[in-house]
Scaffold this motif. Structure first.
Motif, PDB file in Angstrom:
ATOM      1  N   LEU A   1      -5.118   4.722   3.139  1.00 33.36           N
ATOM      2  CA  LEU A   1      -4.783   3.449   2.481  1.00 33.36           C
ATOM      3  C   LEU A   1      -4.027   2.466   3.820  1.00 33.36           C
ATOM      4  O   LEU A   1      -4.207   1.518   3.598  1.00 33.36           O
ATOM      5  CB  LEU A   1      -3.932   3.685   1.326  1.00 33.36           C
TER       6      LEU A   1
ATOM      7  N   VAL B   1       4.853   6.043  -3.266  1.00 34.05           N
ATOM      8  CA  VAL B   1       3.789   6.039  -4.118  1.00 34.05           C
ATOM      9  C   VAL B   1       4.212   5.331  -5.650  1.00 34.05           C
ATOM     10  O   VAL B   1       3.745   4.577  -6.153  1.00 34.05           O
ATOM     11  CB  VAL B   1       2.917   7.166  -4.302  1.00 34.05           C
TER      12      VAL B   1
ATOM     13  N   LEU C   1       5.309   1.810  -5.871  1.00 33.71           N
ATOM     14  CA  LEU C   1       3.859   1.289  -5.552  1.00 33.71           C
ATOM     15  C   LEU C   1       3.212   1.066  -7.006  1.00 33.71           C
ATOM     16  O   LEU C   1       3.002  -0.034  -7.506  1.00 33.71           O
ATOM     17  CB  LEU C   1       3.039   1.857  -4.643  1.00 33.71           C
ATOM     18  N   VAL C   2       3.221   2.286  -7.735  1.00 34.79           N
ATOM     19  CA  VAL C   2       2.733   2.344  -8.935  1.00 34.79           C
ATOM     20  C   VAL C   2       3.544   1.513  -9.836  1.00 34.79           C
ATOM     21  O   VAL C   2       2.954   0.759 -10.778  1.00 34.79           O
ATOM     22  CB  VAL C   2       2.562   3.866  -9.395  1.00 34.79           C
TER      23      VAL C   2
ATOM     24  N   PHE D   1      -4.774   0.231  -3.247  1.00 33.90           N
ATOM     25  CA  PHE D   1      -4.751   1.317  -3.794  1.00 33.90           C
ATOM     26  C   PHE D   1      -5.731   1.974  -4.241  1.00 33.90           C
ATOM     27  O   PHE D   1      -6.901   1.100  -4.234  1.00 33.90           O
ATOM     28  CB  PHE D   1      -3.479   1.064  -4.988  1.00 33.90           C
ATOM     29  N   ARG D   2      -5.868   3.012  -4.727  1.00 30.78           N
ATOM     30  CA  ARG D   2      -6.948   3.646  -5.322  1.00 30.78           C
ATOM     31  C   ARG D   2      -6.647   4.388  -6.520  1.00 30.78           C
ATOM     32  O   ARG D   2      -5.864   4.665  -6.777  1.00 30.78           O
ATOM     33  CB  ARG D   2      -7.718   4.694  -4.439  1.00 30.78           C
TER      34      ARG D   2
ATOM     35  N   THR E   1       0.826  -1.258  -0.124  1.00 32.29           N
ATOM     36  CA  THR E   1       0.088   0.129   0.040  1.00 32.29           C
ATOM     37  C   THR E   1       0.990   1.162  -0.019  1.00 32.29           C
ATOM     38  O   THR E   1       2.171   1.070   0.080  1.00 32.29           O
ATOM     39  CB  THR E   1      -1.032   0.032   1.260  1.00 32.29           C
ATOM     40  N   GLN E   2       0.247   2.297  -0.023  1.00 35.02           N
ATOM     41  CA  GLN E   2       1.042   3.589  -0.278  1.00 35.02           C
ATOM     42  C   GLN E   2       1.427   4.116   1.192  1.00 35.02           C
ATOM     43  O   GLN E   2       0.593   4.479   1.987  1.00 35.02           O
ATOM     44  CB  GLN E   2       0.029   4.538  -0.916  1.00 35.02           C
TER      45      GLN E   2
ATOM     46  N   ALA F   1      -2.125  -5.800  -3.729  1.00 36.59           N
ATOM     47  CA  ALA F   1      -2.062  -4.311  -3.390  1.00 36.59           C
ATOM     48  C   ALA F   1      -3.300  -3.564  -3.029  1.00 36.59           C
ATOM     49  O   ALA F   1      -4.427  -4.059  -3.621  1.00 36.59           O
ATOM     50  CB  ALA F   1      -1.561  -3.642  -4.753  1.00 36.59           C
TER      51      ALA F   1
END
Length: 210
Positions: free
Chosen positions: A53, A78, A81-82, A95-96, A46-47, A93
């Motif tokens: 989150l 972030v 993560l992306v 995430f949003r 997660t972020q 994961a």
């Protein structure tokens, strides 16, 4: 939007389903195991620094403990993560994703198997599964048809497929406060951004003198 059928938590049923894939509590310590492969455990990315989150990921971790699944929450920057998500380099994961338009045809990068924001089975040259291929066909209809009823039917079918296959889960929606001027009459709040003005026909300006 097509609301999925209600699903009440059932820990016993969850354990029965997990047992069908070989996950059982062999030593009575509360953690499921697959004989020879160790405990049922995975990392949830997660972020880092995003309170909502991070708290959501901890909630998921704690919710899976009663059925014997162990989750290691791993907050990372972030950007990293992306990159991990787009490369498919993760077990799970949290995430949003923010949509750019209320029309799903404007977000084909998410829906199509070849899309750059297609976060399950990413980087595909061709659909990895039959159901993803069907989603591609349906989204092509959504994007190209001028028949609004047919577009709605096609996207309903897409949502039905995703509900059945579950490549992604929606765990929570944010609590949102909306304020409008008293000069805006009969404003109808929507479930998506922008929460008021995406339905302009439902918003009428009353006489300013009121």
């Amino acid at each position: 939007y097509v609301a999925p059928p209600p699903c009440e938590p059932d820990l016993a049923d969850a354990r029965r389903l997990l047992a069908t894939i070989g996950l059982v509590d062999t030593d009575g310590d509360g953690t499921l195991e697959q004989p020879g492969d160790g405990p049922a455990r995975f990392a949830l990315l997660t972020q880092a620094g995003n309170t909502a989150l991070e708290r959501g990921a901890l909630f998921i971790r704690d919710s899976l403990i009663p059925i014997g699944i162990r989750v290691d929450v791993v907050p990372i920057a972030v950007g990293a993560l992306v990159e991990r998500i787009t490369k498919g380099d993760y077990e799970a994961a949290y995430f949003r994703l923010l949509t750019t338009d209320s029309d799903p045809a404007m977000n084909l990068d998410y829906w199509l198997s070849s899309g750059s924001a297609h976060i399950w089975n990413p980087g595909q040259m061709t659909p990895a599964t039959d159901w993803e291929g069907r989603v591609d066909q349906l989204m092509a209809e959504v994007a190209s048809s001028s028949d609004q009823q047919r577009r709605h039917e096609a996207f309903t079918a897409v949502q039905t497929i995703l509900h059945r296959e579950k490549p992604v889960f929606v765990f929570a929606y944010p609590r949102v406060w909306i304020a409008t001027s008293r000069r805006v009459a009969r404003a109808q709040i929507a479930i998506r951004r922008p929460y008021v003005l995406w339905r302009p026909l439902a918003v009428q300006l009353s006489d300013a003198s009121n």
